[in-house]
Design an enzyme around this catalytic site. Structure first.
Site, PDB file in Angstrom:
ATOM      1  N   HIS A  60       0.807  -1.219   0.000  1.00 37.40           N
ATOM      2  CA  HIS A  60       0.000   0.000   0.000  1.00 37.40           C
ATOM      3  C   HIS A  60       0.837   1.265   0.000  1.00 37.40           C
ATOM      4  CE1 HIS A  60      -4.328  -1.195   0.778  1.00 37.40           C
ATOM      5  NE2 HIS A  60      -3.707  -2.348   0.771  1.00 37.40           N
ATOM      6  N   ASP A 118      -4.354   6.845   2.063  1.00 39.89           N
ATOM      7  CA  ASP A 118      -4.805   5.546   1.598  1.00 39.89           C
ATOM      8  C   ASP A 118      -6.302   5.487   1.853  1.00 39.89           C
ATOM      9  OD1 ASP A 118      -5.482   2.596   1.883  1.00 39.89           O
ATOM     10  OD2 ASP A 118      -3.393   2.454   1.272  1.00 39.89           O
TER      11      ASP A 118
END
Length: 456
Positions: free
Chosen positions: A17, A116
């Site tokens: 990520h 994110d």
């Protein structure tokens, strides 16, 4: 240097990520030198994705360590999923602390929060400050669509339950672009009542908050799923595919002297003849599947390069390493994946079907054999096989010797494999056009710059 704007960036420090988010921030920082970017991430993840070369090339990115939730009096020794739970439990307080620290040090209040997408609470932090929130979805648009349609999926399952729905092999015919996807392909986090994990709760909170975002950004390109793209564009203020980033910012060459992967590939005498195998950094297939895969490779006598950690290598069949290593194949604990896939002699990629791996495969025109494990990987593998038609999934998603041999024969030597190669070439061309001068991803990136540069 005097900065006129301060952008806060909140990373999710697990799996793959944080690295794509950093790639996005580096491109924004290069395009907006008057902006200061503060990158908030765990110390462990920062240590992995930042090196001296990256730090020197990013003068307007400042890095901050966020507490990962591990109690100070102990060293964490649990599983990946336990680590995720600890981190999410510590949020958002761990982020708020370093955000305040960054604002004091830089002398500028944050004027935009990029996060994110999993970190849905960034929406609340942005609302408190009266600034835009720009979530970054690190996976494919197909998996985002599945999450956005959670309520409709649960209604379709209804009282029957997922088991009966799976038995009937029902597909998501009611979701634009996902008509070939089966209920059993869906990420388990969608079914919160069956899977009330910290990550599942987080994703469901994300779905509720995403409509409040100023823009949603993806490392993908519109043309891979135009129907999904158009549907999601209708649901958000801005839905911006800005990738594939690997075509815009190729991975810098890494030394290959320790593993010799590239020199070994050079010694293979036929283009597209080698199978590359890697399942990412989080999961290793169980021992029986490693044995089945090894036996299939040896039976087919297909040259292979296999990235497999030293502990897992102990599960391989007796004598396999002696019979194959550096002759038929090469096994290494780590490989420079993007450079390996780009090599002319690599013809197929045996993969867990993580989104970054798929993008690397498309960007190098390499077909795939998919063995998904968790999260969005089953859904991705369905898209690879049935929608994009650029690879196959091993039957039932598990390696057996016979099924793996069938998959290798199909992808490497059959007429169907030739069609897959043609399809991946066409998708590669669309990806390259998207990041070109007048491409869709280029225009979307310009729009993103406008959004983070807009006065509050």
């Amino acid at each position: 240097m005097v900065f006129n704007s301060h952008i806060g960036v909140l990373a999710f420090p697990f799996g793959t990520h944080a690295a794509p988010l950093l790639t996005l921030v580096r491109s924004l920082a290069a395009s907006a030198p008057g902006f200061q970017f503060s990158f908030f991430n765990s110390a462990t993840s920062n240590g992995t994705i930042f090196n001296e070369r990256v730090s020197e090339s990013c003068e307007n990115i400042r890095v901050y360590d966020v507490w990962d939730g591990t109690p100070e009096d102990r060293v964490f020794s649990g599983s990946h999923f336990e680590a995720v739970g600890l981190f999410l439990k510590a949020a958002p307080g761990n982020f708020e602390k370093v955000i305040e620290e960054a604002e004091r040090e830089i002398g500028l209040k944050i004027c935009c929060l990029i996060s994110d997408a999993f970190l849905w609470f960034a929406c609340d932090l942005a609302e408190k400050r009266g600034v835009p929130w720009v979530p970054f979805w690190t996976a494919a648009s197909c998996s985002l669509s599945a999450h956005i349609y959670t309520d409709e999926i649960l209604k379709a399952v209804g009282s029957k339950g997922i088991a009966e729905t799976a038995e009937q092999e029902q597909t998501l015919s009611f979701i634009p672009g996902l008509e070939r996807v089966h209920f059993t392909d869906l990420p388990p986090e969608i079914f919160l009542d069956k899977n009330p994990s910290p990550l599942a709760i987080t994703i469901n909170n994300m779905v509720e908050n995403l409509p409040k975002s100023t823009a949603i950004v993806l490392n993908s390109f519109e043309e891979i799923d135009p129907i999904i793209t158009n549907d999601l564009k209708s649901k958000f203020h801005h839905f911006l595919n800005i990738g594939p980033s690997i075509l815009l910012y190729p991975t810098p060459p890494t030394p290959d002297d320790k593993t010799g992967c590239l020199s070994w590939l050079e010694n293979q005498n036929r283009p597209k003849s080698v199978v590359y195998i890697s399942f990412g950094t989080v999961i290793t297939p169980p021992a029986n599947e490693l044995v089945a895969l090894a036996e299939a490779l040896e039976t087919c006598q297909v040259p292979f390069l296999w990235s497999l950690n030293n502990q897992a290598q102990k599960s391989l069949p007796e004598g396999f390493l002696d019979r194959t290593n550096n002759k038929l194949g090469k096994i290494v604990p780590w490989a420079p994946q993007s450079r390996v896939l780009a090599h002319r002699n690599v013809g197929a990629f045996v993969t867990h079907c993580g989104w970054n791996s798929i993008l690397e495969s498309i960007s190098s025109c390499v077909t795939m054999i998919c063995r998904p494990f968790f999260g969005d990987q089953k859904l991705n593998s369905r898209m690879v096989e049935d929608s994009w038609k650029i690879g196959v999934k091993v039957k039932d998603g598990i390696f057996t010797k016979s099924e793996t041999i069938e998959a290798l024969n199909c992808v490497m030597w059959s007429g169907a494999g030739n069609v897959m190669r043609e399809n991946v070439y066409q998708l590669n061309e669309k990806a390259r056009n998207a990041v070109g001068f007048e491409g869709s991803s280029t225009k979307n990136f310009e729009k993103l710059l406008e959004i983070i540069n807009a006065p509050n």
